[in-house]
Design an enzyme around this catalytic site. Structure first.
Site, PDB file in Angstrom:
ATOM      1  N   HIS A  22      11.461  11.980  24.232  1.00  0.00           N
ATOM      2  CA  HIS A  22      12.410  11.088  23.577  1.00  0.00           C
ATOM      3  C   HIS A  22      11.687   9.867  23.026  1.00  0.00           C
ATOM      4  O   HIS A  22      10.938   9.211  23.742  1.00  0.00           O
ATOM      5  CB  HIS A  22      13.483  10.662  24.581  1.00  0.00           C
ATOM      6  CG  HIS A  22      14.491   9.729  24.005  1.00  0.00           C
ATOM      7  ND1 HIS A  22      15.012   8.688  24.729  1.00  0.00           N
ATOM      8  CD2 HIS A  22      15.074   9.681  22.790  1.00  0.00           C
ATOM      9  CE1 HIS A  22      15.877   8.028  23.974  1.00  0.00           C
ATOM     10  NE2 HIS A  22      15.930   8.617  22.794  1.00  0.00           N
ATOM     11  N   ASP A  30       3.382  16.082   3.165  1.00  0.00           N
ATOM     12  CA  ASP A  30       3.136  17.004   2.063  1.00  0.00           C
ATOM     13  C   ASP A  30       1.670  17.420   1.990  1.00  0.00           C
ATOM     14  O   ASP A  30       0.821  16.952   2.766  1.00  0.00           O
ATOM     15  CB  ASP A  30       3.612  16.389   0.742  1.00  0.00           C
ATOM     16  CG  ASP A  30       2.872  15.109   0.348  1.00  0.00           C
ATOM     17  OD1 ASP A  30       1.658  14.972   0.629  1.00  0.00           O
ATOM     18  OD2 ASP A  30       3.518  14.231  -0.255  1.00  0.00           O
ATOM     19  N   ARG A 114       3.233   2.746   1.983  1.00  0.00           N
ATOM     20  CA  ARG A 114       2.230   3.803   2.147  1.00  0.00           C
ATOM     21  C   ARG A 114       1.305   3.554   3.333  1.00  0.00           C
ATOM     22  O   ARG A 114       1.124   4.426   4.182  1.00  0.00           O
ATOM     23  CB  ARG A 114       1.414   3.930   0.857  1.00  0.00           C
ATOM     24  CG  ARG A 114       0.307   4.936   0.942  1.00  0.00           C
ATOM     25  CD  ARG A 114      -0.464   5.000  -0.360  1.00  0.00           C
ATOM     26  NE  ARG A 114      -1.657   5.819  -0.192  1.00  0.00           N
ATOM     27  CZ  ARG A 114      -2.767   5.639  -0.868  1.00  0.00           C
ATOM     28  NH1 ARG A 114      -2.851   4.683  -1.774  1.00  0.00           N
ATOM     29  NH2 ARG A 114      -3.806   6.408  -0.655  1.00  0.00           N
ATOM     30  N   TYR A 136       4.887  11.946  -2.330  1.00  0.00           N
ATOM     31  CA  TYR A 136       5.825  11.159  -1.532  1.00  0.00           C
ATOM     32  C   TYR A 136       6.737  12.032  -0.679  1.00  0.00           C
ATOM     33  O   TYR A 136       7.815  11.604  -0.286  1.00  0.00           O
ATOM     34  CB  TYR A 136       6.624  10.175  -2.399  1.00  0.00           C
ATOM     35  CG  TYR A 136       5.715   9.155  -3.041  1.00  0.00           C
ATOM     36  CD1 TYR A 136       5.198   8.106  -2.290  1.00  0.00           C
ATOM     37  CD2 TYR A 136       5.339   9.266  -4.376  1.00  0.00           C
ATOM     38  CE1 TYR A 136       4.335   7.177  -2.852  1.00  0.00           C
ATOM     39  CE2 TYR A 136       4.477   8.346  -4.949  1.00  0.00           C
ATOM     40  CZ  TYR A 136       3.979   7.308  -4.190  1.00  0.00           C
ATOM     41  OH  TYR A 136       3.121   6.395  -4.740  1.00  0.00           O
ATOM     42  N   GLY A 137       6.269  13.216  -0.345  1.00  0.00           N
ATOM     43  CA  GLY A 137       6.978  14.071   0.590  1.00  0.00           C
ATOM     44  C   GLY A 137       6.462  13.815   1.997  1.00  0.00           C
ATOM     45  O   GLY A 137       5.924  14.715   2.640  1.00  0.00           O
TER      46      GLY A 137
END
Length: 151
Positions: A22, A30, A114, A136-137
């Site tokens: 947890h 990506d 980023r 940007y994945g």
């Protein structure tokens, strides 16, 4: 193959998701992400690759078994577009749709820059790299709990 499990969920990926606790983050990234380097710095030191999949397909499989933390704000985060923090690339919109479907309600992805994303990914439990080349994945998913009675 197992019944009722998405076939995208490989043995390595299932181990990784089950081993998380947890509050642990999963970095889902990506094909352009420096995943090998980042993965070495994570808690598990592991990188699981899912080549040939779109980001939303991988997210759907992961979200079918991963509970999302609802104790803390912003359990779901996305890398912001450099120079346009408000932009939502199609890959992020597609993953947002998968999140909303899996949770049965809207749960907006919080944006982080980023380099802040890279640091947060290093602090994650592990990295899953998808073969999706769209920029940007990159996402962070915080694991929640499944409450119940023992037995």
């Amino acid at each position: 193959m197992l019944k009722n499990l998405d076939p995208v969920l490989s043995a390595d990926l299932l181990w990784l998701l089950a081993a998380m606790g947890h509050g642990d983050d999963l970095a889902l990234v990506d094909a352009n992400h420096p995943a090998e380097t980042i993965a070495r710095a994570t808690t598990s030191g592991r990188l699981v690759r899912l080549p040939g999949l779109t980001m939303e397909r991988a997210a759907r499989a992961i979200l079918s078994v991963l509970p999302i933390d609802d104790f803390e704000p912003e359990p779901l985060r996305r890398m912001q577009v450099v120079g346009d923090a408000e932009a939502i690339p199609e890959v992020q919109a597609a993953v947002q749709r998968e999140i909303d479907q899996a949770l049965g309600r809207p749960e907006p992805l919080a944006g982080i820059g980023r380099f802040a994303f890279y640091e947060a990914a290093k602090a994650a439990f592990a990295v899953v790299q998808v073969g999706d080349p769209r920029p940007y994945g990159c996402f962070l998913l915080r694991k929640g709990v499944i409450a119940g009675e023992p037995g």
